[in-house]
Design an enzyme around this catalytic site. Structure first.
Site, PDB file in Angstrom:
ATOM      1  N   ASP A   1       0.858  -1.182   0.000  1.00 16.32           N
ATOM      2  CA  ASP A   1       0.000   0.000   0.000  1.00 16.32           C
ATOM      3  C   ASP A   1       0.896   1.236   0.000  1.00 16.32           C
ATOM      4  O   ASP A   1       1.659   1.459   0.940  1.00 16.32           O
ATOM      5  CB  ASP A   1      -0.892  -0.016   1.247  1.00 16.32           C
ATOM      6  CG  ASP A   1      -2.010   1.010   1.178  1.00 16.32           C
ATOM      7  OD1 ASP A   1      -2.177   1.638   0.110  1.00 16.32           O
ATOM      8  OD2 ASP A   1      -2.717   1.184   2.189  1.00 16.32           O
TER       9      ASP A   1
ATOM     10  N   ASP B   1      -2.862   2.561  -6.114  1.00 18.15           N
ATOM     11  CA  ASP B   1      -1.830   2.672  -5.086  1.00 18.15           C
ATOM     12  C   ASP B   1      -1.724   1.466  -4.166  1.00 18.15           C
ATOM     13  O   ASP B   1      -1.060   1.523  -3.126  1.00 18.15           O
ATOM     14  CB  ASP B   1      -2.046   3.937  -4.251  1.00 18.15           C
ATOM     15  CG  ASP B   1      -3.379   3.935  -3.521  1.00 18.15           C
ATOM     16  OD1 ASP B   1      -4.232   3.066  -3.821  1.00 18.15           O
ATOM     17  OD2 ASP B   1      -3.580   4.796  -2.645  1.00 18.15           O
ATOM     18  N   GLU B   2      -2.350   0.351  -4.519  1.00 21.77           N
ATOM     19  CA  GLU B   2      -2.199  -0.843  -3.687  1.00 21.77           C
ATOM     20  C   GLU B   2      -2.394  -2.103  -4.526  1.00 21.77           C
ATOM     21  O   GLU B   2      -3.070  -2.096  -5.552  1.00 21.77           O
ATOM     22  CB  GLU B   2      -3.165  -0.830  -2.501  1.00 21.77           C
ATOM     23  CG  GLU B   2      -4.625  -0.868  -2.876  1.00 21.77           C
ATOM     24  CD  GLU B   2      -5.538  -0.983  -1.667  1.00 21.77           C
ATOM     25  OE1 GLU B   2      -5.286  -1.841  -0.804  1.00 21.77           O
ATOM     26  OE2 GLU B   2      -6.517  -0.208  -1.592  1.00 21.77           O
TER      27      GLU B   2
END
Length: 352
Positions: free
Chosen positions: A11, A106-107
């Site tokens: 993350d 973003d993860e």
């Protein structure tokens, strides 16, 4: 006996804001956020950790964020930069495993069960990935490591920013026991409140309910709750995630009665969805739907097919709704984007 899977959940730390602070060092020591202007009923997409200390958070209206933090610095999003950087990060993941499940820009989850690097030590692999991301992009990432997928996700949030947390197979139930039931993915505010009404605050207390009791309460999801309370998650990685839609809505503190009040709210929701759409590079727009809920809780919606995120289309749909269904006042406004996979083209060989 089958071997345990080794999952890593990566993350990125306040991704959009981190990129802006990286590229503009003057933003590093001030509360800042990516979002639309207050005058246009903007919405916060994300913010840095300094802003979060004031209570600013994603999906909050810009007006509310500025009330909480008057010195908040607003920065417009740079979509292409975020997408290009995400592509660099994703390519790093594939250097360690082909089993990558992007959750958003973003993860991502990685299955490193068969990764031969670092003697197949998942903790060392996660550390190497995070270091390579930093060396390549100057951005930090946090990681959770576990043999259970949802436990890895919980772990990635425990040592933020720029940290990691591992839960070994033998320690999963002990790790989960003191956590609030809301830590289980899928358990939202309504379900948390209902469980609290039954005296269930922690995952350890959730285990006191039988499978039958949970199924009676929550249907099929009751079986999921029963398993996850015990650290059981049979899911493997979804290597292709193709959501059919994304939506954002807001319940108003007071009913509104004019389209002039509703329009900037709708356009603010549209701006928020534009930021979220870049998290799905393999999807394209198929249509837009606008909905309202009136004071008697009746829901009305209008939609149209389109491949462009046009504010005028949202205005037109809202106007149609308002002419037909606004007599009782409106308490909720929402915008939904219908999506479809982008077509893949293969070049024809002219000499076949």
């Amino acid at each position: 006996m089958s071997k345990h899977r080794k999952f890593i959940h990566i993350d990125m730390d306040c991704y959009f804001a981190a990129i802006e602070m990286r590229d503009n060092p003057s933003l590093r020591d001030v509360p800042m956020a990516i979002g639309g202007a207050k005058e246009r009923r903007g919405v916060i997409a994300t913010c840095n950790y300094l802003a979060r200390e004031y209570g600013v958070k994603s999906a909050m209206s810009t007006a509310m964020a500025l009330k909480l933090c008057p010195q908040l610095v607003l920065v417009p999003g740079r979509m292409q930069v975020y997408k290009d950087t995400a592509e660099i990060i994703r390519n790093i993941f594939y250097q360690y495993t082909d089993l990558v499940e992007p959750v958003s820009i973003d993860e991502a989850y990685l299955d490193v069960t068969d990764c031969a690097l670092f003697n197949n030590c998942a903790s060392d692999i996660a550390r190497a990935i995070r270091e390579q991301i930093y060396q390549t992009t100057a951005l930090t990432a946090s990681a959770g490591i576990s043999s259970v997928k949802f436990v890895a996700k919980i772990g990635s949030d425990l040592n933020k920013p720029n940290g990691q947390f591992m839960v070994t197979p033998n320690n999963i139930e002990k790790f989960l026991s003191p956590l609030a039931v809301s830590a289980i993915p899928g358990v939202g505010k309504v379900m948390t409140a209902k469980l609290q009404g039954l005296g269930i605050e922690t995952i350890a207390q959730l285990r006191l309910l039988t499978r039958e009791q949970l199924i009676d309460l929550y249907g099929k999801f009751g079986q999921v709750l029963y398993q996850r309370a015990r650290g059981i998650d049979p899911r493997v990685l979804q290597l292709s995630r193709l959501p059919k839609s994304m939506a954002k809505e807001t319940t108003l503190s007071e009913d509104i009665h004019t389209i002039e009040q509703a329009e900037p709210i709708c356009l603010g929701l549209l701006e928020y969805l534009k930021l979220k759409l870049i998290q799905l590079p393999d999807m394209q727009l198929e249509g837009i739907r606008v909905k309202i809920k009136d004071a008697s809780f009746k829901v009305f919606s209008k939609e149209c097919k389109t491949s462009f995120l046009a504010a005028d289309m949202v205005r037109g749909l809202l106007q149609q709704l308002w002419q037909q269904n606004s007599q009782k006042g409106v308490r909720l406004v929402g915008v939904c984007l219908r999506l479809q996979p982008k077509p893949t083209y293969s070049q024809l060989n002219l000499f076949d």
